[in-house]
Design a protein around this motif. Structure first.
Motif, short mmCIF file in Angstrom:
data_model
loop_
_atom_site.label_atom_id
_atom_site.label_comp_id
_atom_site.label_asym_id
_atom_site.label_seq_id
_atom_site.Cartn_x
_atom_site.Cartn_y
_atom_site.Cartn_z
N UNK A 177 0.69 -1.02 0.18
CA UNK A 177 0.03 0.00 0.02
C UNK A 177 0.86 1.09 0.18
N UNK A 178 0.59 2.11 -1.00
CA UNK A 178 1.50 3.33 -1.04
C UNK A 178 1.25 4.38 0.09
N UNK A 179 2.29 5.19 0.49
CA UNK A 179 2.12 6.07 1.47
C UNK A 179 1.00 7.11 1.03
N UNK A 180 1.04 7.71 -0.36
CA UNK A 180 -0.10 8.59 -0.84
C UNK A 180 -0.94 7.57 -1.63
N UNK A 181 -2.20 7.69 -1.56
CA UNK A 181 -2.91 6.90 -2.49
C UNK A 181 -3.68 7.81 -3.53
N UNK A 182 -2.97 7.64 -4.75
CA UNK A 182 -3.57 8.62 -5.98
C UNK A 182 -3.90 7.85 -6.97
N UNK A 183 -5.05 8.09 -7.68
CA UNK A 183 -5.57 7.26 -8.50
C UNK A 183 -4.79 7.83 -9.87
N UNK A 184 -4.87 6.90 -11.30
CA UNK A 184 -4.20 7.64 -12.26
C UNK A 184 -4.79 8.61 -13.05
N UNK A 185 -5.95 9.06 -12.77
CA UNK A 185 -6.66 10.45 -13.15
C UNK A 185 -7.16 11.05 -12.06
N UNK A 186 -7.29 12.28 -12.26
CA UNK A 186 -7.99 13.17 -11.23
C UNK A 186 -9.47 12.58 -10.78
N UNK A 199 7.38 15.93 -3.77
CA UNK A 199 8.89 16.45 -4.14
C UNK A 199 9.17 17.90 -3.74
N UNK A 200 8.24 18.86 -4.17
CA UNK A 200 8.52 20.29 -3.93
C UNK A 200 7.83 20.61 -2.65
N UNK A 201 7.28 19.54 -1.71
CA UNK A 201 6.76 20.12 -0.54
C UNK A 201 5.31 20.57 -0.50
N UNK A 202 4.70 20.50 -1.61
CA UNK A 202 3.37 20.85 -2.02
C UNK A 202 2.26 19.84 -1.49
N UNK A 203 1.04 20.04 -1.20
CA UNK A 203 0.09 18.98 -0.76
C UNK A 203 -0.07 18.16 -2.03
N UNK A 204 -0.36 16.79 -1.40
CA UNK A 204 -0.64 15.84 -2.51
C UNK A 204 -2.09 15.55 -2.53
N UNK A 205 -2.80 15.58 -3.57
CA UNK A 205 -4.19 15.50 -3.74
C UNK A 205 -4.37 13.93 -3.86
N UNK A 206 -4.83 13.45 -2.74
CA UNK A 206 -5.12 12.10 -2.63
C UNK A 206 -6.56 11.83 -2.71
N UNK A 207 -7.18 10.58 -3.03
CA UNK A 207 -8.52 10.28 -2.98
C UNK A 207 -9.07 9.69 -1.66
N UNK A 208 -10.27 9.80 -1.43
CA UNK A 208 -10.81 8.95 -0.35
C UNK A 208 -11.25 7.69 -0.88
N UNK A 209 -10.71 6.72 -0.14
CA UNK A 209 -10.85 5.13 -0.38
C UNK A 209 -11.66 4.61 0.46
N UNK A 210 -12.74 3.62 0.03
CA UNK A 210 -13.38 2.66 0.86
C UNK A 210 -12.79 1.96 1.63
N UNK A 211 -12.46 1.74 2.83
CA UNK A 211 -11.58 0.74 3.61
C UNK A 211 -11.89 -0.73 3.25
N UNK A 212 -13.21 -0.98 2.67
CA UNK A 212 -13.64 -2.59 2.54
C UNK A 212 -12.83 -2.88 1.09
N UNK A 213 -12.33 -1.91 0.40
CA UNK A 213 -11.90 -2.20 -0.78
C UNK A 213 -10.35 -2.26 -0.97
N UNK A 214 -9.85 -1.93 0.13
CA UNK A 214 -8.27 -1.99 0.32
C UNK A 214 -7.95 -3.26 0.85
#
Length: 494
Positions: free
Chosen positions: A381-390, A467-482
Motif C-alpha cells: 500500500x503506497x504512502x499516498x493513495x493517488x488514482x491514475x486520473x483526477x 518532492x516540492x513540498x506541496x500538498x498531494x491530492x489524494x482520493x478518499x478510499x473505501x476501507x473495505x476495498x483496500x
C-alpha cells in the motif's frame, strides 16, 4: 444406416441407452505391487494407463498422455509449470530471443477471464501501427478462443517468427464493436530502463520490467542524464505496469539506492519454517549477465544515489520484483510510494530439470518485506493513495484483478485453508454489482503507458508536488476495498 448427428433430439436418449449395451466389459489387468515409496494414486494412474494401452479404441501416445496429465495437475498450483523436453528446448530458445528481442506484435495486457485486456501498446510496434488501443479486449488469436485460457496457452497462440502474420479478434468500447486485424510480427526489443530530466532538475526514470540486465541498463540511463546539465535534485522511479522479472535485479536496484548491509527481503520456505535473509550486499544480487562483476562497486564513492530524494510510483500492475523493490525502499526509509496498491505476487519460483530432459518450475518460497510482512495477496500500500486520473473511479480501480482474485485448489496446502476465499467472493460480488449498474469502465481503466511521464500523468504531477513540498491530492478510499492487514512475521536477527 443413418447419421447419428442428424438424428432428431427425441431419439438421442434411447439411442444412448441402446449403445451402452454394446460395450464389452473391461477388467483392469493385474499390475505389479506398488513400491512402498509411491503414493497410491501413482499406482492408480499406472493401472489406468495399463487398461487404456490394452483396450482403448485407438492406440494411445502414452508419453504425451502422461505429459498432459502431469501438466494439468501442476498448473493448478500457484505459478507452477511442467514442460516436456521439446517445450523446454523451445523455452530456452525463447529466453535467448527475449534477451536479443522477441518476435511479437507489441501489446501489454492483463489476462482476464473474458480475454486479454490491453493495458498499453508499444510505440511503433505492429499493434500500434494497426490501431490497437489500450482498453481493447482481445478474445481470439488466429481463431483460437482466449476467453478463460491461462498465460501458457496465450503464449502458445501468440508466438511466431518475424514476418509471420497474426490475426487478432478484439472488442472495443460500448457497445462492444468487434474488430478483426491481421498484424505482421516484428522484433520487439526490451527497453526496461529510461530516464528523462523534468523541469526543476527532477529526473523521471522508468523500469518497465526486471530482466537480468536491468541494473546496468538503469544505471546507464540515469548517468547519461546526470551528465547533461545541472545536478539532479530528486528522482522519480516509475514501477507502474511492471510485472517483475529477475528477483536479483530488484535486490540490485534496492542496493543501488540504499547502500550496503541492509535487509532487502526475507524468504520463507516450506511451511514458513526456514527464513533466508537477502541483503543489499554482493553477491546477493548477482546475475549471470554480470559475469562475476559487481555493477554497483564503481558507485560506492558516489553518495548521490543514497541521498537524492526518491518517490516511487506503483499501481495494481506492479507485481513480483517490482513490488518487492517498492516495499524494500519504503521499509528501509529510502523512498515514499505514490499510486495505488500493488498486485500482490509475493512468491518466488525455482526450476529444475527432471527425468528425460523435462523441466519443472514451482513456487518454493514466500517473499517477506524487510518489515516482516508478506506481499502475497496483500500487495504493498503506497504512502499516498493517488488514482491514475483526477476524476478516476477509485472503487473500480481497487476491484481490478489482482493476486487475491486467483483461487487456490484445496489440495495446494494441507495445513491452512485459502485465506482469501471469502474476500474473493465479495470482490466478485461487487464487480457483478457494478456490471449490472453499467458503470463507465473508462474511469477505472489503467493509464496508457504512452502517457506515463506526460502532462496527462496525474500521479506524476502529485509526485512532483510531494518532492516540492506541496500538498498531494489524494482520493478518499473505501476501507473495505483496500487490501486486508497482513499477518507479519518476526524476523530472525541473524
Amino acid at each position: 444406416m443413418f447419421d447419428i448427428w442428424s438424428t432428431p433430439a427425441k431419439l438421442l436418449a434411447p439411442l444412448a441407452l441402446a449403445a451402452s449395451g454394446f460395450c464389452p466389459s473391461v477388467h483392469a489387468t493385474d499390475s505389479s505391487p506398488c513400491p512402498p515409496d509411491w503414493e497410491p494414486q501413482i499406482c492408480e494412474l499406472k493401472s489406468v494407463v495399463d487398461v487404456l494401452k490394452k483396450d482403448h479404441i485407438t492406440e494411445i501416445d502414452v508419453p504425451a498422455f502422461l505429459d498432459e496429465t502431469i501438466r494439468l495437475g501442476v498448473k493448478t498450483l500457484p505459478y507452477a509449470t511442467f514442460r516436456n523436453a521439446k517445450e523446454q528446448q523451445e523455452r530456452a530458445k525463447e529466453d535467448e530471443r527475449t534477451r536479443n528481442g522477441t518476435p511479437g506484435i507489441g501489446i501489454i495486457f492483463e489476462n482476464r477471464p473474458d480475454g486479454l485486456q490491453i493495458i498499453d501498446v508499444v510505440p511503433d510496434a505492429p499493434a500500434a501501427q494497426a490501431g490497437v488501443r489500450s482498453g481493447d479486449l482481445v478474445i481470439a488469436m488466429d481463431g483460437n478462443n482466449l476467453v478463460g485460457v491461462d498465460n501458457t496457452e496465450v503464449a502458445k497462440y501468440a508466438k511466431g517468427e518475424t514476418g509471420a502474420p497474426l490475426k487478432i479478434t478484439l472488442l472495443r468500447g460500448k457497445p462492444q464493436q468487434r474488430l478483426e486485424l491481421t498484424l505482421v510480427r516484428a522484433i520487439i526489443k526490451p527497453r526496461p530502463a529510461t530516464a528523462r530530466r523534468l523541469d526543476g532538475d527532477v529526473l523521471y526514470t522508468r523500469l518497465a520490467s526486471f530482466p537480468e540486465p536491468a541494473i546496468g541498463d538503469y544505471i546507464d540511463a540515469v548517468q547519461a542524464e546526470r551528465k547533461k546539465g545541472a545536478s539532479i535534485k530528486a528522482v522519480i522511479l516509475d514501477l507502474r505496469v511492471n510485472g517483475g522479472g529477475a528477483l536479483n535485479a530488484a535486490i540490485g536496484i534496492t542496493a543501488l539506492f540504499t547502500g550496503r548491509d541492509k535487509t532487502a527481503m526475507v524468504t520463507l520456505q516450506r511451511d514458513d519454517k526456514m527464513q533466508h535473509r537477502i541483503t543489499t550486499n554482493w553477491p546477493d544480487y548477482e546475475l549471470p549477465v554480470m559475469r562475476g562483476q559487481d555493477p554497483l562497486a564503481p558507485l560506492q564513492a558516489d553518495d548521490w544515489w543514497r541521498r537524492v530524494p526518491l518517490v516511487v510510483l506503483v499501481d495494481g500492475q506492479s507485481a513480483s520484483a517490482a513490488e518487492a523493490t517498492a516495499a524494500a525502499l519504503k521499509d528501509l526509509g529510502r523512498a515514499k510510494l505514490l499510486g495505488t496498491p500493488t498486485y500482490g505476487k509475493g512468491m518466488a519460483q525455482t526450476g529444475i530439470a527432471t527425468r528425460d530432459d523435462t523441466y519443472l518450475v514451482w513456487s518454493n518460497a514466500r517473499n517477506l518485506r524487510p518489515n516482516g510482512c508478506p506481499m502475497e495477496g496483500y500487495g504493498v500500500v503506497p504512502d499516498w493513495i493517488v488514482p491514475p486520473r483526477k476524476n478516476a473511479d477509485m472503487d473500480g480501480i481497487l476491484l481490478g484483478y489482482r493476486e487475491v482474485d486467483i483461487p487456490r485448489p484445496a489440495y495446494a496446502s494441507k495445513m491452512s485453508p485459502d485465506p482469501f476465499a471469502d474476500l474473493r467472493k465479495e470482490r466478485q460480488r461487487l464487480r457483478d454489482q457494478r456490471t449490472q449498474a453499467k458503470l463507465d469502465t473508462a474511469r477505472s481503466a489503467p493509464l496508457p503507458q504512452k502517457e506515463f511521464g506526460s502532462d496527462k500523468d496525474w500521479q506524476l504531477k502529485q509526485a512532483l508536488n510531494a518532492l516540492a513540498g506541496k500538498p498531494v491530492q489524494q482520493m478518499t478510499v473505501s476501507p473495505k476495498l483496500m487490501p486486508t492487514q497482513p499477518m507479519c512475521v518476526k524476523l530472525d536477527q541473524s
